[in-house]
Design a protein around this motif. Structure first.
Motif, mmCIF file in Angstrom:
data_model
loop_
_atom_site.group_PDB
_atom_site.id
_atom_site.type_symbol
_atom_site.label_atom_id
_atom_site.label_comp_id
_atom_site.label_asym_id
_atom_site.label_seq_id
_atom_site.Cartn_x
_atom_site.Cartn_y
_atom_site.Cartn_z
ATOM 1 N N ARG A 443 12.963 99.779 47.201
ATOM 2 C CA ARG A 443 14.189 99.986 47.963
ATOM 3 C C ARG A 443 14.741 98.696 48.575
ATOM 4 O O ARG A 443 15.422 98.731 49.598
ATOM 5 N N GLN A 444 14.453 97.542 47.959
ATOM 6 C CA GLN A 444 14.936 96.267 48.465
ATOM 7 C C GLN A 444 16.180 95.803 47.699
ATOM 8 O O GLN A 444 16.441 96.240 46.567
ATOM 9 N N GLN A 445 16.936 94.922 48.326
ATOM 10 C CA GLN A 445 18.147 94.361 47.728
ATOM 11 C C GLN A 445 17.797 93.184 46.805
ATOM 12 O O GLN A 445 16.714 92.594 46.906
ATOM 13 N N ASP A 446 18.701 92.855 45.942
ATOM 14 C CA ASP A 446 18.550 91.680 45.079
ATOM 15 C C ASP A 446 19.360 90.537 45.689
ATOM 16 O O ASP A 446 20.460 90.208 45.241
ATOM 17 N N ASN A 447 18.788 89.925 46.716
ATOM 18 C CA ASN A 447 19.507 88.856 47.411
ATOM 19 C C ASN A 447 19.390 87.514 46.706
ATOM 20 O O ASN A 447 20.200 86.618 46.946
ATOM 21 N N ASP A 448 18.373 87.333 45.851
ATOM 22 C CA ASP A 448 18.228 86.050 45.156
ATOM 23 C C ASP A 448 18.919 86.036 43.804
ATOM 24 O O ASP A 448 18.906 85.032 43.089
ATOM 25 N N GLY A 449 19.511 87.154 43.410
ATOM 26 C CA GLY A 449 20.327 87.207 42.209
ATOM 27 C C GLY A 449 19.590 87.112 40.895
ATOM 28 O O GLY A 449 20.191 86.753 39.876
ATOM 29 N N ASP A 450 18.291 87.447 40.881
ATOM 30 C CA ASP A 450 17.546 87.359 39.619
ATOM 31 C C ASP A 450 17.599 88.657 38.811
ATOM 32 O O ASP A 450 16.968 88.772 37.762
ATOM 33 N N GLY A 451 18.330 89.643 39.309
ATOM 34 C CA GLY A 451 18.460 90.898 38.585
ATOM 35 C C GLY A 451 17.428 91.942 38.948
ATOM 36 O O GLY A 451 17.458 93.056 38.408
ATOM 37 N N TYR A 452 16.535 91.578 39.866
ATOM 38 C CA TYR A 452 15.490 92.521 40.280
ATOM 39 C C TYR A 452 15.436 92.582 41.810
ATOM 40 O O TYR A 452 15.795 91.599 42.496
ATOM 41 N N PRO A 453 14.980 93.714 42.398
ATOM 42 C CA PRO A 453 14.846 93.784 43.859
ATOM 43 C C PRO A 453 13.917 92.673 44.367
ATOM 44 O O PRO A 453 12.940 92.304 43.698
ATOM 45 N N ASP A 454 14.240 92.131 45.539
ATOM 46 C CA ASP A 454 13.419 91.058 46.096
ATOM 47 C C ASP A 454 12.030 91.570 46.472
ATOM 48 O O ASP A 454 11.833 92.743 46.827
ATOM 49 N N PHE A 455 11.063 90.668 46.391
ATOM 50 C CA PHE A 455 9.671 90.968 46.765
ATOM 51 C C PHE A 455 9.518 90.592 48.238
ATOM 52 O O PHE A 455 9.321 89.433 48.579
ATOM 53 N N VAL A 456 9.618 91.593 49.139
ATOM 54 C CA VAL A 456 9.764 91.353 50.581
ATOM 55 C C VAL A 456 8.465 91.671 51.320
ATOM 56 O O VAL A 456 7.814 92.692 51.056
#
Length: 791
Positions: A443-456
């Motif tokens: 349920r995380q956003q893709d803030n780094d733009g790699d096409g996948y949810p961020d590993f938070v």
């Protein structure tokens, strides 16, 4: 069945002749726990089989006929008591500790006798909502899997409703409200595949063959128990045989392969007992998953005997477990894994303690325990993004690594001031060191733009905190029939620096020798589970633990009980209860969430931050118990609970809690048949029928889930739907052989669980591969089995 029985008899023909067994132990004063010298112990049905306790309270009865036996214990100035349902075999001595209570008025001829020793709790300060159980019951009842947690699910007010886990739901409370105690100190979750903050698991690591008779409490606990709002498991390890060396080898589908040894230690009355087990349920195909679970545990209790400095004993338990769920090997109906994931799970815990008991004067003692424990669990989950396509990509999805270390110090002073007044006071100190780390893409956003949810990083805690609990309580026998227990418990939690004062009281009135009325009240507090307490939230670009200042959850218990002796060996009980819960964690804006709904799974919510302590709820109900203690070759137990469990989130709307089953009904019965030429071997049949209302759940929002690519629930209608009722029938067959000439004993059983193959729903969940809602079911028909050899 007759043919199978004849085959067994022919294979073990050497066992058809009679031998005798041994019953021995110690007689103590229930209030002071000092030995009673001169008590007369008589085998019921044979007045010539008699023994007298010595200066240390010890007694021994030899030449006891094999089979179920009962004892009567009498001593001048004390109420008579009895011990029933002793299974005398050739393979092992029966070693007992029997407590007696002094008569209120030694000159009064009208005495309310204590009756069966098992009908009363071990803890003399417990009057209401308490059930004593024996390790023999753990192994006897059908469907029990040698699991003490599954045993208590047969008691009134308790439910599980989930074949895959042994989480204990007490009177509609979350399992996270449970307290596990071993030998007088709190211990981490004693189950294999346990996770941080939970109290249950798929397989128990508590070996019933090492347990002594213990108490299970469900409400209005005495003042010595704290940091729990649902229930208390107060477990004790038994001592080893102080006179003879004894051994056991056993094998079972769920406990696995086991070896146990016990015997005398030194020349001061010491003893030891220890056991090791290795589980192999995955090989049998009974694990409920295609993955191979691995688990093992070790338990021990060493009593160094009586010395000038007091009595020292060392106890401990250690367990480890692991399982790998590989998507390529997983069936689509597997309840624990999916095809587009690989998961690797490890879990372990250890708890060790040194106990010192010092006698002070004639009627007092000081018990001190120093303990250390560790619990650890890891979970690595990898998700196959774009599963089954040329662009399939395996990425870490969840990474959990939690380690909790605990140092515990407990001391308790007990004094029998007179036959009418007993005083007890003490304190418990626990220092926690928690290194908790949870990183997730869920349920995380893709803030780094790699096409996948961020590993938070959701939890990142490495620190210490303390729990300090002083208490004082007294028992006052106001009249021969009226007894008052009253006390006060304190609890300090260093994380939020809160100190709570909790009054406890219970009153018991024996109308006559058959009818007793009781009332109990208790104020209890418990901290919010650690996975919620230490969640991170980004505030001003930095991660902050915004739940750390949550208040202790508060619970007030009210209980009214009626206990009746229906007939010889028959007992009936009714309890009415109401539990008011406040200060639960809820969100700061209107929502349906409450921390009271957590704790019934392997994990906790990871997005509930900035909570406030405004949540509330209540549990209310009535419970019935009718029990026939084992005698005349059979036993029976009927329990039923009718209850309501509700909560309110920050939207102030009253809703069903997920644990609001509404009703639970258990019916158990068993019969033993003496077989063989001299009728000293036993064939047994045990059966259990259970039904309960279905669990409440929050429906899946299918359209929103399809848009998001992961499950989104309709939280506006939280816990508005209910699964179909749970129903299960178990039947167990067993056979016991006593050796003719040697100290040997064989036992076999086969436990046919869910014999009707009834479909019980496990859960409805969103399938992101098919964009549908799938129903996953619990285990259908499954046979359990076991063999035990004692020598």
């Amino acid at each position: 069945m007759k043919s199978i029985l004849l085959i067994f008899l022919s294979l073990f023909g050497f066992t058809i002749y009679a031998q005798t067994g041994v019953i021995k132990g110690k007689i103590i004063d229930k209030q002071s726990e000092k030995p009673i010298s001169g008590a007369i112990i008589t085998l019921i049905g044979d007045e010539n089989s008699q023994s007298v306790s010595d200066a240390n309270g010890n007694f021994k009865l030899s030449g006891i006929p094999l089979g179920r036996q009962s004892l009567n214990i009498s001593f001048t100035g004390y109420e008579n008591t009895s011990v029933s349902d002793l299974d005398v075999t050739t393979g092992k001595d029966n070693v007992l500790t029997v407590s007696m209570i002094e008569k209120f008025n030694a000159l009064d001829e009208i005495v309310v006798t204590s009756g069966s020793n098992k009908a009363k709790p071990i803890n003399k300060m417990a009057m209401v909502s308490t059930k004593q159980f024996s390790p023999e019951e753990v192994n006897r009842y059908a469907g029990g899997r040698s699991d003490v947690a599954r045993l208590v699910s047969n008691f009134a007010g308790v439910s599980t409703g989930d074949d895959s886990r042994n989480d204990i739901v007490v009177r509609g409370n979350s399992p996270s409200g449970m307290l596990w105690r071993l030998e007088g100190i709190p211990v981490p979750n004693p189950n294999h595949f346990a996770t941080l903050g939970t109290t249950g698991g798929p397989v128990s690591a508590l070996n019933p063959n090492l347990l002594a008779n213990s108490d299970f409490l469900t409400s209005a606990f005495p003042a010595e128990y704290g940091n729990a709002i649902a229930g208390v498991f107060d477990l004790g390890f038994r001592k080893g045989n102080p006179d003879d060396y004894e051994y056991m080898i056993s094998v079972g589908a769920y406990p696995g392969l086991e070896f146990m040894a016990e015997g005398p230690l030194g020349n001061k009355g010491g003893s030891f007992v220890g056991a090791a087990r290795y589980g192999f349920v995955g090989i049998t195909g009974l694990a409920g998953t295609a993955a191979q679970p691995n688990y093992s545990d070790i338990s021990f209790n060493v009593d160094f005997g009586k010395t000038k400095l007091g009595n020292f004993s060392l106890f401990g338990i250690y367990g480890t477990s692991d399982i790998d769920f590989l998507g390529a090997d997983i069936d689509k109906d597997d309840p624990f894994a999916t095809k587009d994931e690989d998961s690797y799970v490890t879990s372990g815990f250890a708890s060790f303690g040194l106990k010192h008991n010092l006698e002070i004067g004639n009627n007092s003692y000081l018990k001190t325990i120093v303990g250390a424990s560790n619990s650890k669990n890891t979970y690595q989950n990898f998700r196959y993004y774009d599963y089954g396509t040329p662009s399939e990509n395996r990425l870490p999805f969840i990474n959990t690594d939690n380690t909790e270390n605990r140092i515990t110090f407990s001391t308790l002073f007990n004094s029998k001031i007179s036959k009418k007044v007993t005083f007890r006071a003490g304190l418990l100190f626990e220092n926690y060191s928690l290194d908790a780390n949870v990183t997730s893409r869920d349920r995380q956003q893709d803030n780094d733009g790699d096409g996948y949810p961020d590993f938070v990083k959701l939890i990142n805690n490495d620190g210490n905190y303390n729990v300090f609990q002083p208490f004082a309580q007294g028992q006052f026998r106001l009249t021969e029939k009226l007894t008052l227990n009253a006390g006060i418990h304190g609890q300090y939690f260093s994380v939020n620096e809160e100190f709570a004062i909790e009054p406890r009281t219970a009153l018991s009135y024996a109308v006559n020798s058959k009818n007793t009325i009781s009332f109990g009240y208790g104020l209890h507090h418990q901290n919010v589970p650690a996975p919620i307490l230490f969640l991170n939230e980004y505030v001003g670009g930095s991660q902050v633990q915004t739940n750390k200042n949550l208040d202790l959850v508060q619970s007030q218990h009210y209980v009214l009980g009626y206990d009746v002796r229906l007939a010889k060996k028959w007992r009936g009980k009714i309890e009415l209860y109401y539990q008011d819960i406040s200060k639960a964690g809820v969100e700061s804006f209107p929502s349906t969430y409450s921390t009271l709904t957590e704790g019934a799974d392997f994990g906790y919510s990871t997005d509930k931050t900035s909570l406030v302590s405004n949540g509330k709820g209540y549990n209310q109900g009535i419970e019935f118990t009718a029990e026939k203690f084992f005698s005349e070759g059979y036993y029976a137990l009927f329990t039923t609970s009718l209850f309501e469990s509700k909560y309110e989130g920050s939207d102030n709307v009253e809703r069903n809690s997920p644990f609001n089953n509404g009703h639970v009904v258990n019916l158990l019965a068993g019969k033993e048949f003496k077989i063989g030429k001299t009728k000293k071997n036993v064939f047994s049949i045990d059966t259990k029928f259970t039904t309960a209302g279905g669990r409440y759940y929050t429906p899946v929002d299918l359209e929103a889930s399809n848009d998001a690519g992961y499950e989104i629930t309709d939280d506006a209608n939280a816990f508005s739907k209910q699964y179909d009722s749970y129903l299960r029938l178990d039947v167990k067959f067993g056979i016991k052989f006593n050796s003719k000439k040697k100290k040997r004993f064989h036992q076999f059983y086969i436990d046919l669980q869910n014999v009707t193959n009834h479909t019980n729903v496990f859960q409805l969940e969103y399938n992101r591969l098919t964009n549908k809602i799938d129903q996953k079911d619990q285990i259908g028909f499954s046979p359990d089995f076991g063999y035990k050899f004692q020598f």
